[in-house]
Design an enzyme around this catalytic site. Structure first.
Site, PDB file in Angstrom:
ATOM      1  N   GLY A 153       0.813  -1.207   0.000  1.00 11.78           N
ATOM      2  CA  GLY A 153       0.000   0.000   0.000  1.00 11.78           C
ATOM      3  C   GLY A 153       0.840   1.248   0.000  1.00 11.78           C
ATOM      4  O   GLY A 153       1.926   1.300  -0.606  1.00 11.78           O
ATOM      5  N   CYS A 164       4.351   4.356  16.071  1.00 12.37           N
ATOM      6  CA  CYS A 164       5.396   3.398  16.465  1.00 12.37           C
ATOM      7  C   CYS A 164       6.391   3.062  15.365  1.00 12.37           C
ATOM      8  O   CYS A 164       7.587   3.304  15.523  1.00 12.37           O
ATOM      9  CB  CYS A 164       4.750   2.104  16.953  1.00 12.37           C
ATOM     10  SG  CYS A 164       3.941   2.304  18.531  1.00 12.37           S
ATOM     11  N   LYS A 206      -4.278   4.617   9.818  1.00  8.91           N
ATOM     12  CA  LYS A 206      -4.879   3.308   9.525  1.00  8.91           C
ATOM     13  C   LYS A 206      -6.330   3.341   9.981  1.00  8.91           C
ATOM     14  O   LYS A 206      -6.789   4.361  10.520  1.00  8.91           O
ATOM     15  CB  LYS A 206      -4.101   2.186  10.206  1.00  8.91           C
ATOM     16  CG  LYS A 206      -4.188   2.211  11.717  1.00  8.91           C
ATOM     17  CD  LYS A 206      -3.577   0.943  12.285  1.00  8.91           C
ATOM     18  CE  LYS A 206      -4.137   0.668  13.665  1.00  8.91           C
ATOM     19  NZ  LYS A 206      -3.589  -0.507  14.276  1.00  8.91           N
TER      20      LYS A 206
HETATM   21  C1  UDX Z   1       2.148  -1.093  15.810  1.00  8.44           C
HETATM   22  C2  UDX Z   1       2.455  -2.542  16.277  1.00  8.44           C
HETATM   23  O1  UDX Z   1       1.647  -3.463  15.545  1.00  8.44           O
HETATM   24  C3  UDX Z   1       2.226  -2.690  17.770  1.00  8.44           C
HETATM   25  O2  UDX Z   1       2.609  -3.987  18.199  1.00  8.44           O
HETATM   26  C4  UDX Z   1       3.094  -1.629  18.482  1.00  8.44           C
HETATM   27  O3  UDX Z   1       2.904  -1.705  19.852  1.00  8.44           O
HETATM   28  C5  UDX Z   1       2.761  -0.240  17.986  1.00  8.44           C
HETATM   29  O4  UDX Z   1       2.926  -0.192  16.563  1.00  8.44           O
HETATM   30  P1  UDX Z   1       0.006   0.346  15.212  1.00  8.44           P
HETATM   31  O5  UDX Z   1       0.964   1.443  14.866  1.00  8.44           O
HETATM   32  O6  UDX Z   1      -1.189   0.672  16.024  1.00  8.44           O
HETATM   33  O7  UDX Z   1       0.761  -0.834  15.981  1.00  8.44           O
HETATM   34  O8  UDX Z   1      -0.548  -0.224  13.836  1.00  8.44           O
HETATM   35  P2  UDX Z   1      -0.380  -1.526  12.930  1.00  8.44           P
HETATM   36  O9  UDX Z   1      -1.709  -2.157  12.778  1.00  8.44           O
HETATM   37  O10 UDX Z   1       0.729  -2.384  13.352  1.00  8.44           O
HETATM   38  O11 UDX Z   1      -0.038  -0.827  11.534  1.00  8.44           O
HETATM   39  C6  UDX Z   1       1.091   0.024  11.379  1.00  8.44           C
HETATM   40  C7  UDX Z   1       1.119   0.639  10.009  1.00  8.44           C
HETATM   41  O12 UDX Z   1       1.447  -0.325   9.013  1.00  8.44           O
HETATM   42  C8  UDX Z   1      -0.198   1.261   9.546  1.00  8.44           C
HETATM   43  O13 UDX Z   1       0.089   2.455   8.846  1.00  8.44           O
HETATM   44  C9  UDX Z   1      -0.782   0.214   8.620  1.00  8.44           C
HETATM   45  O14 UDX Z   1      -1.688   0.747   7.704  1.00  8.44           O
HETATM   46  C10 UDX Z   1       0.481  -0.315   7.969  1.00  8.44           C
HETATM   47  N1  UDX Z   1       0.361  -1.682   7.446  1.00  8.44           N
HETATM   48  C11 UDX Z   1       0.126  -2.712   8.282  1.00  8.44           C
HETATM   49  C12 UDX Z   1       0.568  -1.916   6.096  1.00  8.44           C
HETATM   50  O15 UDX Z   1       0.820  -1.000   5.305  1.00  8.44           O
HETATM   51  N2  UDX Z   1       0.519  -3.218   5.645  1.00  8.44           N
HETATM   52  C13 UDX Z   1       0.267  -4.270   6.458  1.00  8.44           C
HETATM   53  O16 UDX Z   1       0.240  -5.405   5.961  1.00  8.44           O
HETATM   54  C14 UDX Z   1       0.062  -4.013   7.830  1.00  8.44           C
END
Ligand code: UDX
Length: 439
Positions: free
Chosen positions: A254, A261, A321
């Site tokens: 994406g 984080c 997200k």
């Molecule tokens: C993350 C970690 O998952 C969590 O364990 C930590 O404590 C904090 O950081 P978070 O930032 O809430 O959590 O979101 P997460 O669901 O992990 O997604 C992070 C980012 O990656 C988002 O921008 C999401 O859209 C993106 N993402 C995630 C992708 O682009 N592709 C994916 O397959 C998964």
């Protein structure tokens, strides 16, 4: 029932406080921000997180959850004190520890009995030892305490269920008895508990987040190669994921990762490595690919519209997200700013993040829903994979737009269907040029 104090009512602190209270403990949540505490006492949450307000209210009513700005009051009966304050990014990418320092100093100055101090904030490796030094130096007279690291692994949007159903609890301490007592606190969560030393526990957090970010950049790189070779990255990821050694998680190509984080932690880990004379090449590549994904989406808009000046460009989704109103490091920020600076008229819609987004991008015209957003637009870009966007009436969306250009930055739609409806469609890694045409 244990007596727990949580310092910091941001994301991690509030979820920790609310969940420990819900497990039957007596929890005092402390913050130095008076307005936040006053609001919490009235039931107003400082963040949007599904279920949080309801569970907080239930525990306040049951007299298990209290809010205060007074360290004296918060520490009076405490056995465990969690430090869950923010660790924003510093100038060079290193974590800024001023709030951790303030919390440690205040705990030291106000404790009048032995405590176990547990660090939940994401902090550079070695911070646990540093916190112990600060507490020791600031105590008016020596009182016993131990420091335990217990990194959080919560995802925004599913933080409560992540807290209550963790894959594991990691505890790090030089004091095994203290770690054992913190382990007892986590037993009701019925997940594996790993006890290790302080620095290793701190490193587990960074390594875990960096690994997940690496998976995302990896699949984004594969997506870009798919665009050259006429393959579909969604199918590639599906095929890869069936291999148990790989799995399906975090392989969605994406617009790149954002949030509070991954960007900060990958940068901080690279910084720590460099300070110690290492060359974290992979981490740099992960960051570079992530930054490129934003540009990649912009290039697709350029290509479809032949330039963006005076065009109306609609951003579907603004939060970094789904299921959150968090705009930190959201791809929409970079993309909106770029388009605005090049003379485009930028519009946006997000189910919950618009209030926050308005302050950060005042030049973006906010719309009431996806259909209003699409009306008269020259291009629509999907930036957040909210569920409500997956079932939109895309024929109606198309009929409302001035020119039906769809840049699907989150691969929400079926390219073939979008072509049939009449969109000029570009996804990420969906066949040649992302246009859905496969070899
Ligand atoms: C993350 C970690 O998952 C969590 O364990 C930590 O404590 C904090 O950081 P978070 O930032 O809430 O959590 O979101 P997460 O669901 O992990 O997604 C992070 C980012 O990656 C988002 O921008 C999401 O859209 C993106 N993402 C995630 C992708 O682009 N592709 C994916 O397959 C998964």
């Amino acid at each position: 029932m244990k007596n727990i104090t949580v310092v910091g009512v941001g994301y991690v602190g509030l979820v920790t406080a609310v969940c420990f209270a819900d497990l039957g403990n007596r929890v005092v949540a402390l913050d130095i921000n008076e307005e936040r505490i006053e609001n919490l006492k009235k039931g107003i949450m400082p963040i949007y997180e599904p279920g949080l307000a309801e569970v907080a209210a239930r525990n306040v009513k049951a007299k298990r959850l209290f809010f205060t700005t007074s360290y004296k009051e918060a520490l009076a009966d405490a056995e465990f004190v969690f430090i869950a304050v923010g660790t924003p990014e510093g100038v060079d990418g290193e974590a800024d520890l001023q709030y951790v320092r303030m919390a440690a100093e205040s705990i030291a100055q106000n404790m009048d009995h032995p405590l176990i101090i547990i660090n939940k904030s994401t902090v550079p490796v070695g911070t646990g030892d540093w916190v112990a030094d600060i507490v020791r130096q600031n105590q008016p007279e020596p009182i016993d305490f131990s420091v335990v690291s217990c990194p959080e692994f919560l995802r925004e949007g599913s933080a409560l269920s992540d807290f209550l159903n963790p894959d594991r609890t990691v505890l790090g301490s030089e004091d095994l008895e203290a770690a054992e007592r913190v382990a007892q606190l986590h037993l009701p969560l019925r997940a594996p508990i790993m006890v290790t030393d302080l620095r290793t526990a701190e490193m587990i957090k960074y390594a875990s987040n960096a690994f997940l970010a690496t998976r995302i950049s990896f699949i984004n790189e594969i997506a870009n190669i798919c665009e050259a070779l006429g393959a579909d990255v969604k199918e590639v990821a599906r095929g890869m994921g069936y291999d148990k050694r790989i799995g399906h998680h975090f392989l969605e190509a994406g617009v790149g990762y954002g949030g509070s984080c991954f960007p900060k932690d990958v940068k901080a880990l690279a910084y720590m490595a460099q300070v110690h004379g290492k060359h974290p090449q992979l981490l740099h590549a992960v960051m570079e690919i992530n930054a490129y994904q934003r540009k990649h989406v912009i290039l697709k808009v350029h290509e479809l519209l032949d330039g963006v000046k005076d065009k109306t460009i609609a951003l579907l989704g603004l939060a970094f997200k789904q299921d959150t109103d968090d705009m930190r490091e959201a791809p929409s920020l970079t993309i909106a700013e770029y388009l605005h600076e090049r003379g485009a008229h930028v519009r946006g819609y997000d189910p919950v993040a618009m209030e926050v987004a308005k302050r950060l991008m005042p030049y973006v015209e906010m719309c009431g829903d996806a259909y209003e957003l699409a009306t008269g637009a020259d291009a629509l870009i999907t930036l957040t994979p909210w569920n409500e966007f997956k079932q939109l009436d895309m024929e109606r969306i198309k009929s409302l737009m001035r020119t039906p250009a769809l840049v699907d930055g989150r691969n929400l739609y079926d390219p073939a269907l979008m072509h049939r409806i009449g969109f000029a469609y570009r996804g990420i890694g969906r066949g040649y040029n992302g246009a859905g045409e496969k070899a």
